[in-house]
Design an enzyme around this catalytic site. Structure first.
Site, PDB file in Angstrom:
ATOM      1  N   ASN A 132      15.126  -9.904 -21.935  1.00 44.00           N
ATOM      2  CA  ASN A 132      15.880 -11.158 -21.906  1.00 44.00           C
ATOM      3  C   ASN A 132      15.475 -11.975 -23.135  1.00 44.00           C
ATOM      4  O   ASN A 132      14.397 -12.562 -23.157  1.00 44.00           O
ATOM      5  CB  ASN A 132      15.536 -11.913 -20.606  1.00 44.00           C
ATOM      6  CG  ASN A 132      16.130 -13.310 -20.564  1.00 44.00           C
ATOM      7  OD1 ASN A 132      16.996 -13.658 -21.359  1.00 44.00           O
ATOM      8  ND2 ASN A 132      15.660 -14.120 -19.622  1.00 44.00           N
ATOM      9  N   GLY A 147       6.833 -17.290 -19.415  1.00 39.92           N
ATOM     10  CA  GLY A 147       6.570 -17.884 -20.724  1.00 39.92           C
ATOM     11  C   GLY A 147       5.231 -18.595 -20.813  1.00 39.92           C
ATOM     12  O   GLY A 147       4.979 -19.338 -21.757  1.00 39.92           O
TER      13      GLY A 147
HETATM   14  P1  PGA Z   1       8.485 -14.052 -20.259  1.00 41.98           P
HETATM   15  O1  PGA Z   1       9.921 -14.359 -19.629  1.00 41.98           O
HETATM   16  O2  PGA Z   1       8.314 -12.556 -20.260  1.00 41.98           O
HETATM   17  O3  PGA Z   1       8.540 -14.634 -21.642  1.00 41.98           O
HETATM   18  O4  PGA Z   1       7.482 -14.712 -19.388  1.00 41.98           O
HETATM   19  C1  PGA Z   1      10.420 -13.593 -18.561  1.00 41.98           C
HETATM   20  C2  PGA Z   1      11.763 -14.120 -18.155  1.00 41.98           C
HETATM   21  O5  PGA Z   1      11.964 -15.337 -18.180  1.00 41.98           O
HETATM   22  O6  PGA Z   1      12.684 -13.330 -17.813  1.00 41.98           O
END
Ligand code: PGA
Length: 255
Positions: A9, A173
């Site tokens: 994503n 995140g």
């Molecule tokens: P991240 O995001 O791997 O950056 O934590 C995952 C997501 O929001 O699908």
């Protein structure tokens, strides 16, 4: 059969030069492990360039969002049919950023899933609790009710095209991933909710984990019985990391 998936994503990141370089690098660095499906969800303007740059590499494309309506006077929206038309096989629905920043409720999520399924897209439905909900001991009930909102509306045949992504909001995140035990426990609980609807649907349903998955922690998550792959944010923007995550899922199937 339960499918194993790594979905990247990109969120609102990248530009045309990035798309082309990413596709080139991914094609040269990824030997797709047997039994693993790989999907990328770029920002909407880059879906067509990415699909074309990846040409016949057997990597799926996904939308990050879709409208709850089919077509008409909805300025700025994008329908399931349009996503399917430009080459998407999947669409992410109800990501926590959509739920918290854009006010998407379970009702909106269900309406979007309905449109996705009507257009023969596979819906990657995101669920997950906030830190506050986890700390107050409500994580499981919150997630179960988000899952139930979808299970209650669709029949077993339709739900065969639904993929659940468990993404604890506090892990997205933040660099703070759920421990493999925490993730597995929630995935088992989710599969249990699905089982109470239909046994074989539960066995076959793909349940992804998302939230700070990276090249170093992917395998310890994926080796768990109910974790069928990942929805990857930040690490999906770096080809070597993304490739390693795909390989980790491949190894977990052999182990
Ligand atoms: P991240 O995001 O791997 O950056 O934590 C995952 C997501 O929001 O699908």
């Amino acid at each position: 059969m339960r499918r194993r998936i790594v979905a990247g994503n990109w969120k609102m990141n990248g530009d045309l030069a990035f798309v082309n370089q990413f596709a080139l690098d991914l094609k040269s660095q990824l030997a797709k492990p047997e039994g693993v499906d790989v999907v990328i969800a770029p920002p909407a303007p880059y879906i067509v360039p990415l699909v074309s740059a990846l040409d016949s590499s057997d990597i799926g494309a996904a939308g990050q969002n879709l409208a709850a309506q089919s077509n008409g006077a909805f300025t700025g929206e994008m329908s399931a049919e349009m996503l399917a038309d430009i080459g998407c096989d999947y669409v992410i629905v109800g990501h926590s950023e959509r739920r918290t920043l854009f006010g998407e409720t379970d009702e909106v999520v269900v309406a979007k899933v309905a449109k996705a399924l009507d257009a023969s897209l596979q819906a990657i439905v995101c669920v997950g609790e906030t830190l506050e909900e986890r700390e107050s001991g409500n994580a499981e009930s919150v997630v179960k009710s988000q899952v139930d909102a979808v299970l209650n509306v669709f029949d077993v045949e339709q739900l065969a095209n639904v993929i659940i992504a468990y993404e604890p909001v506090w892990a997205i995140g933040t660099g703070k991933t759920a421990s493999p035990a925490q993730a597995q426990a929630m995935h088992e609980a989710i599969r249990g909710v699905v089982r109470s609807k239909d046994e074989s649907l539960a066995e076959n349903m793909t349940i992804l984990y998302g939230g700070s998955v990276n090249a170093a922690n992917a395998e310890e998550l994926f080796i768990n019985a109910d974790i069928d792959g990942g929805l990857i944010g930040g690490a999906s923007l770096k080809v070597p990391d993304f490739v390693e995550i795909c390989e980790a899922l491949g190894r977990s199937l052999k182990g």
